[in-house]
Design a protein around this motif. Sequence first.
Motif, PDB file in Angstrom:
ATOM      1  N   SER A 215       0.841  -1.188   0.000  1.00 36.86           N
ATOM      2  CA  SER A 215       0.000   0.000   0.000  1.00 36.86           C
ATOM      3  C   SER A 215       0.877   1.239   0.000  1.00 36.86           C
ATOM      4  O   SER A 215       2.020   1.203   0.481  1.00 36.86           O
ATOM      5  CB  SER A 215      -0.944   0.014   1.203  1.00 36.86           C
ATOM      6  N   LEU A 216       0.355   2.301  -0.570  1.00 35.58           N
ATOM      7  CA  LEU A 216       1.057   3.575  -0.512  1.00 35.58           C
ATOM      8  C   LEU A 216       0.061   4.707  -0.622  1.00 35.58           C
ATOM      9  O   LEU A 216      -0.993   4.567  -1.253  1.00 35.58           O
ATOM     10  CB  LEU A 216       2.152   3.674  -1.576  1.00 35.58           C
ATOM     11  N   SER A 217       0.425   5.791   0.023  1.00 40.07           N
ATOM     12  CA  SER A 217      -0.400   6.987   0.056  1.00 40.07           C
ATOM     13  C   SER A 217       0.419   8.120  -0.541  1.00 40.07           C
ATOM     14  O   SER A 217       1.536   8.387  -0.083  1.00 40.07           O
ATOM     15  CB  SER A 217      -0.801   7.300   1.494  1.00 40.07           C
ATOM     16  N   VAL A 218      -0.140   8.761  -1.562  1.00 35.94           N
ATOM     17  CA  VAL A 218       0.636   9.729  -2.331  1.00 35.94           C
ATOM     18  C   VAL A 218      -0.107  11.064  -2.426  1.00 35.94           C
ATOM     19  O   VAL A 218      -1.330  11.084  -2.641  1.00 35.94           O
ATOM     20  CB  VAL A 218       0.921   9.196  -3.744  1.00 35.94           C
ATOM     21  N   THR A 219       0.654  12.131  -2.296  1.00 36.55           N
ATOM     22  CA  THR A 219       0.098  13.469  -2.482  1.00 36.55           C
ATOM     23  C   THR A 219      -0.076  13.738  -3.972  1.00 36.55           C
ATOM     24  O   THR A 219       0.839  13.430  -4.761  1.00 36.55           O
ATOM     25  CB  THR A 219       1.042  14.524  -1.883  1.00 36.55           C
ATOM     26  N   PRO A 220      -1.218  14.283  -4.378  1.00 35.97           N
ATOM     27  CA  PRO A 220      -1.399  14.587  -5.806  1.00 35.97           C
ATOM     28  C   PRO A 220      -0.257  15.429  -6.349  1.00 35.97           C
ATOM     29  O   PRO A 220       0.217  16.362  -5.693  1.00 35.97           O
ATOM     30  CB  PRO A 220      -2.720  15.358  -5.826  1.00 35.97           C
ATOM     31  N   GLY A 221       0.196  15.057  -7.546  1.00 34.33           N
ATOM     32  CA  GLY A 221       1.297  15.762  -8.170  1.00 34.33           C
ATOM     33  C   GLY A 221       2.655  15.167  -7.882  1.00 34.33           C
ATOM     34  O   GLY A 221       3.636  15.502  -8.556  1.00 34.33           O
ATOM     35  N   GLN A 222       2.702  14.286  -6.877  1.00 31.00           N
ATOM     36  CA  GLN A 222       3.958  13.635  -6.531  1.00 31.00           C
ATOM     37  C   GLN A 222       4.107  12.316  -7.292  1.00 31.00           C
ATOM     38  O   GLN A 222       3.126  11.717  -7.730  1.00 31.00           O
ATOM     39  CB  GLN A 222       4.040  13.367  -5.029  1.00 31.00           C
ATOM     40  N   PRO A 223       5.344  11.829  -7.433  1.00 29.22           N
ATOM     41  CA  PRO A 223       5.540  10.547  -8.133  1.00 29.22           C
ATOM     42  C   PRO A 223       5.249   9.365  -7.225  1.00 29.22           C
ATOM     43  O   PRO A 223       5.214   9.497  -5.995  1.00 29.22           O
ATOM     44  CB  PRO A 223       7.030  10.597  -8.504  1.00 29.22           C
ATOM     45  N   ALA A 224       5.052   8.215  -7.861  1.00 36.03           N
ATOM     46  CA  ALA A 224       4.858   6.961  -7.126  1.00 36.03           C
ATOM     47  C   ALA A 224       5.525   5.837  -7.919  1.00 36.03           C
ATOM     48  O   ALA A 224       5.635   5.904  -9.148  1.00 36.03           O
ATOM     49  CB  ALA A 224       3.375   6.661  -6.943  1.00 36.03           C
ATOM     50  N   SER A 225       5.933   4.824  -7.180  1.00 34.13           N
ATOM     51  CA  SER A 225       6.619   3.701  -7.800  1.00 34.13           C
ATOM     52  C   SER A 225       6.196   2.403  -7.121  1.00 34.13           C
ATOM     53  O   SER A 225       6.096   2.348  -5.892  1.00 34.13           O
ATOM     54  CB  SER A 225       8.139   3.892  -7.681  1.00 34.13           C
ATOM     55  N   ILE A 226       5.934   1.384  -7.922  1.00 31.54           N
ATOM     56  CA  ILE A 226       5.558   0.062  -7.423  1.00 31.54           C
ATOM     57  C   ILE A 226       6.487  -0.958  -8.070  1.00 31.54           C
ATOM     58  O   ILE A 226       6.748  -0.887  -9.284  1.00 31.54           O
ATOM     59  CB  ILE A 226       4.096  -0.277  -7.769  1.00 31.54           C
ATOM     60  N   SER A 227       6.962  -1.890  -7.258  1.00 34.43           N
ATOM     61  CA  SER A 227       7.854  -2.922  -7.768  1.00 34.43           C
ATOM     62  C   SER A 227       7.162  -4.273  -7.785  1.00 34.43           C
ATOM     63  O   SER A 227       6.277  -4.555  -6.959  1.00 34.43           O
ATOM     64  CB  SER A 227       9.108  -3.005  -6.901  1.00 34.43           C
ATOM     65  N   CYS A 228       7.553  -5.093  -8.722  1.00 37.90           N
ATOM     66  CA  CYS A 228       7.051  -6.461  -8.823  1.00 37.90           C
ATOM     67  C   CYS A 228       8.213  -7.376  -9.161  1.00 37.90           C
ATOM     68  O   CYS A 228       9.048  -7.039 -10.012  1.00 37.90           O
ATOM     69  CB  CYS A 228       5.964  -6.554  -9.889  1.00 37.90           C
TER      70      CYS A 228
END
Lengths: 111, 113
Positions: free
Chosen positions: A9-22
């Motif tokens: 799970s992750l919580s992100v501020t709008p406009g900020q980047p996000a990254s998910i690994s698999c």
Amino acid sequence: IVMTQTPLSLSVTPGQPASISCRSSQSLLHSDGKTYFYWYLQKPGQPPHLLIYEVSNRFSGVPDRFSGSGSGTDFTLKISRVEAEDVGVYYCMQTIQVPRTFGPGTRLDIK
Amino acid sequence: EVQLLESGGGLVQPGGSLRLSCAASGFTFSSYAMSWVRQAPGKGLEWVSGISNSGGGADYADSVKGRFTISRDNSKNTLYLQMNNLGAEDTAVYYCTRNWGYWGQGTLVTVSS
């Protein structure tokens, strides 16, 4: 093939980047040169929507803020600037081998 | 426009049977492999079964092998999933997908007495 995702799970501020690994337990590189790896987003109450196919190809209509990278057994989905509509659960999937398998999902919400 | 419309879900008792259908339109159905994927309430995605474009080849998850049968009628642009000996663990929304970019809205199967 077991698919694992981080974070769950992750919580992100709008406009900020996000990254998910698999990560996959075996290489997803086929002898035909393709890597059979996909990213999906499932928004609440909807079926999964394909974002990325074969590691790095955006599906039709997917905004270019979504990008995929990786090879072999390690893959990453990046969102350059998160928007409110990006909320949901992100799944990775492999189709190189039967049974096709999905990761457990990563829930993204907005701060 | 590609459209996939599942039907046939509902409430069934343990040990019972159901046949799901997926009506396809907007593309040449006989050219594409198809699959069924399910999602138990509040859980993740689970691939159930897949079939080649001609119908000559099919695969199944171990959890359904011997109980479920996937088939297709290319003359009717329809994909099927025959589900027998259903158990509570089969309760889920069942999606059909045109490998792997297009998905239907799903049909809910509830196995309960």
